[in-house]
Design a protein around this motif. Structure first.
Motif, PDB file in Angstrom:
ATOM      1  N   THR A  20       6.971  42.774 -50.253  1.00 34.23           N
ATOM      2  CA  THR A  20       7.651  42.963 -49.245  1.00 34.23           C
ATOM      3  C   THR A  20       7.445  41.571 -48.303  1.00 34.23           C
ATOM      4  O   THR A  20       8.408  40.920 -47.591  1.00 34.23           O
ATOM      5  N   VAL A  21       6.360  41.074 -48.046  1.00 36.54           N
ATOM      6  CA  VAL A  21       6.023  40.015 -47.124  1.00 36.54           C
ATOM      7  C   VAL A  21       6.655  38.571 -47.766  1.00 36.54           C
ATOM      8  O   VAL A  21       7.204  37.976 -47.049  1.00 36.54           O
ATOM      9  N   LEU A  22       6.528  38.489 -49.156  1.00 37.80           N
ATOM     10  CA  LEU A  22       7.116  37.193 -49.694  1.00 37.80           C
ATOM     11  C   LEU A  22       8.515  37.225 -49.337  1.00 37.80           C
ATOM     12  O   LEU A  22       9.193  36.120 -49.296  1.00 37.80           O
ATOM     13  N   LEU A  23       9.338  38.353 -49.673  1.00 33.94           N
ATOM     14  CA  LEU A  23      10.899  38.546 -49.230  1.00 33.94           C
ATOM     15  C   LEU A  23      11.043  38.108 -47.999  1.00 33.94           C
ATOM     16  O   LEU A  23      11.901  37.026 -47.775  1.00 33.94           O
ATOM     17  N   PHE A  24      10.436  38.627 -47.030  1.00 33.63           N
ATOM     18  CA  PHE A  24      10.656  38.457 -45.691  1.00 33.63           C
ATOM     19  C   PHE A  24      10.384  36.622 -45.370  1.00 33.63           C
ATOM     20  O   PHE A  24      11.299  36.259 -44.728  1.00 33.63           O
ATOM     21  N   ILE A 157      12.329  41.819 -37.297  1.00 35.02           N
ATOM     22  CA  ILE A 157      11.651  43.359 -37.587  1.00 35.02           C
ATOM     23  C   ILE A 157      12.635  44.037 -38.368  1.00 35.02           C
ATOM     24  O   ILE A 157      11.899  44.828 -39.103  1.00 35.02           O
ATOM     25  N   THR A 158      13.819  43.927 -38.087  1.00 32.55           N
ATOM     26  CA  THR A 158      14.716  44.736 -38.766  1.00 32.55           C
ATOM     27  C   THR A 158      14.781  44.337 -40.385  1.00 32.55           C
ATOM     28  O   THR A 158      14.640  45.298 -41.072  1.00 32.55           O
ATOM     29  N   LEU A 159      14.379  43.265 -40.424  1.00 29.36           N
ATOM     30  CA  LEU A 159      14.205  42.644 -41.910  1.00 29.36           C
ATOM     31  C   LEU A 159      13.083  43.287 -42.488  1.00 29.36           C
ATOM     32  O   LEU A 159      13.291  43.392 -43.731  1.00 29.36           O
ATOM     33  N   VAL A 160      11.983  43.466 -41.798  1.00 26.68           N
ATOM     34  CA  VAL A 160      10.739  43.878 -42.512  1.00 26.68           C
ATOM     35  C   VAL A 160      11.081  45.340 -42.902  1.00 26.68           C
ATOM     36  O   VAL A 160      10.932  45.820 -44.097  1.00 26.68           O
ATOM     37  N   LYS A 161      11.981  46.009 -42.126  1.00 22.80           N
ATOM     38  CA  LYS A 161      12.056  47.547 -42.553  1.00 22.80           C
ATOM     39  C   LYS A 161      13.064  47.511 -43.923  1.00 22.80           C
ATOM     40  O   LYS A 161      13.148  48.528 -44.440  1.00 22.80           O
ATOM     41  N   ASP A 162      14.101  46.630 -43.795  1.00 23.37           N
ATOM     42  CA  ASP A 162      15.146  46.470 -44.710  1.00 23.37           C
ATOM     43  C   ASP A 162      14.840  46.268 -46.118  1.00 23.37           C
ATOM     44  O   ASP A 162      15.300  46.424 -46.961  1.00 23.37           O
ATOM     45  N   ALA A 194       2.403  54.503 -46.254  1.00 17.84           N
ATOM     46  CA  ALA A 194       3.429  53.475 -46.183  1.00 17.84           C
ATOM     47  C   ALA A 194       3.925  53.292 -44.929  1.00 17.84           C
ATOM     48  O   ALA A 194       4.233  51.961 -44.517  1.00 17.84           O
ATOM     49  N   GLY A 195       4.297  54.408 -44.284  1.00 21.71           N
ATOM     50  CA  GLY A 195       4.804  53.857 -42.780  1.00 21.71           C
ATOM     51  C   GLY A 195       3.744  53.319 -41.949  1.00 21.71           C
ATOM     52  O   GLY A 195       4.108  52.597 -41.188  1.00 21.71           O
ATOM     53  N   VAL A 196       2.314  53.526 -42.048  1.00 21.24           N
ATOM     54  CA  VAL A 196       1.172  53.008 -41.380  1.00 21.24           C
ATOM     55  C   VAL A 196       1.458  51.320 -41.766  1.00 21.24           C
ATOM     56  O   VAL A 196       1.364  50.486 -40.940  1.00 21.24           O
ATOM     57  N   THR A 202       5.157  45.401 -38.768  1.00 25.20           N
ATOM     58  CA  THR A 202       6.005  44.981 -37.477  1.00 25.20           C
ATOM     59  C   THR A 202       5.355  44.723 -36.385  1.00 25.20           C
ATOM     60  O   THR A 202       5.572  44.222 -35.403  1.00 25.20           O
ATOM     61  N   LEU A 203       4.114  45.451 -36.116  1.00 27.66           N
ATOM     62  CA  LEU A 203       3.348  45.377 -34.992  1.00 27.66           C
ATOM     63  C   LEU A 203       2.910  43.694 -34.881  1.00 27.66           C
ATOM     64  O   LEU A 203       2.875  43.158 -33.732  1.00 27.66           O
ATOM     65  N   ILE A 204       2.385  43.188 -35.828  1.00 31.10           N
ATOM     66  CA  ILE A 204       1.909  41.872 -36.040  1.00 31.10           C
ATOM     67  C   ILE A 204       3.047  41.007 -35.617  1.00 31.10           C
ATOM     68  O   ILE A 204       2.873  40.134 -34.869  1.00 31.10           O
ATOM     69  N   LEU A 205       4.251  41.115 -36.342  1.00 35.57           N
ATOM     70  CA  LEU A 205       5.453  40.235 -36.158  1.00 35.57           C
ATOM     71  C   LEU A 205       5.702  40.282 -34.600  1.00 35.57           C
ATOM     72  O   LEU A 205       6.218  39.421 -34.157  1.00 35.57           O
TER      73      LEU A 205
END
Length: 219
Positions: A20-24, A157-162, A194-196, A202-205
Motif C-alpha cells: 500500500t505504501v509503495l503504491l502511494f 489522504i484519499t489516495l491512501v484509502k483508494d 486493517a482499519g486501525v 492517514t494520521l501520519i500523512l
C-alpha cells in the motif's frame, strides 16, 4: 480475541501495508509532476493541446478509478493485434491506473491554485523587470503550491484509502490479507485491525502535511 491472535494476523497485514505504501509513494512522485504538466497543457495557447488535456482530465475524473484499473489490467490485453503487448504485471498496471487518474485530479487542483493568484502579481513582476521564466518560478509557482497545498493534502489522504482498490485486481495488499484472515477464521477482527492500520497511515500523512502548511505559513 486474544492478543496472540491479533499478533498472528498483524505480520502478514503489515506486509500488505508495505505494498500500500509503495503504491502511494510511486503514485505521488509521478502523478503530481504529470498533473502539473496537464495544468500547463490546459492553459496552453496551442488549442489542440489544451483541448486534449481538458478532455483527458474530464474522462479520468468522470469515470470510476475501479473501472480504469479493470480496463488496464484486463481490458487492454483483449485489444486486437496490440493486446499482447499491453499485458502488464498487476501491480504495474495498478500503478499506471492510479498515476493517470490522480494526475487528472492534481491538474485541477493546480489549475485552481493558478486561478487564485491575482493578475496584479504578473504585472508587478513585469514592472520589476522579471522575465516570464523568473515570474513563473520565483513568484507564481510558490504561491500556487501554497494555495494548492490543503487540497493536495486531502487528495493524498484519499489516495491512501483508494489503495484498497488493489484488492479488486488481485494485488496482495493490506485489505487482501484482512479478507483472507476473515474468510479463514470467521471473525471480523482482521477488518478492525486493517482499519486501525489505515487510520495510522492517514494520521501520519495528515501530521506531515500540517507541518508543511505551518512551515509555509510562517515563511
Amino acid at each position: 480475541m486474544s492478543f496472540d491472535y491479533i499478533r498472528t494476523i498483524l505480520m502478514p497485514m503489515l506486509e500488505g501495508a508495505q505494498m500500500t505504501v509503495l503504491l502511494f509513494v510511486i503514485c505521488i512522485v509521478l502523478s503530481i509532476p504529470l498533473g502539473f504538466i496537464l495544468t500547463l497543457a490546459v492553459r496552453s495557447s496551442i488549442k489542440p493541446f489544451a483541448w486534449l488535456a481538458q478532455t483527458y482530465i474530464y474522462v479520468m475524473r468522470g469515470t470510476p478509478l475501479l473501472l480504469q484499473l479493470l480496463l488496464i489490467c484486463f481490458g487492454l490485453p483483449m485489444i486486437p493485434v496490440i493486446g499482447e503487448y499491453l499485458v502488464f504485471d498487476r501491480f504495474v498496471a495498478a500503478c499506471i491506473g492510479f498515476i493517470l487518474n490522480y494526475a487528472a485530479y492534481f491538474a485541477e487542483i493546480f489549475r485552481g491554485g493558478l486561478l487564485a493568484i491575482d493578475k496584479g502579481q504578473y504585472e508587478a513582476a513585469k514592472v520589476l523587470g522579471f522575465n516570464k521564466w523568473q515570474t513563473t518560478t520565483r513568484i507564481i509557482l510558490p504561491q500556487m503550491f501554497r494555495i494548492a497545498l490543503p487540497a493536495v493534502a486531502n487528495e493524498s489522504i484519499t489516495l491512501v484509502k483508494d489503495t484498497a482498490l488493489l484488492y479488486a485486481v488481485a494485488v496482495p495488499e493490506l485489505l487482501h490479507f484482512a479478507q483472507t484472515a476473515v474468510n479463514r477464521d470467521f471473525t471480523i477482527v482482521p477488518f478492525f485491525v486493517a482499519g486501525v492500520i489505515y487510520l495510522v497511515m492517514t494520521l501520519i500523512l495528515s501530521a506531515f502535511f500540517k507541518w508543511i502548511e505551518k512551515r509555509y505559513t510562517f515563511q
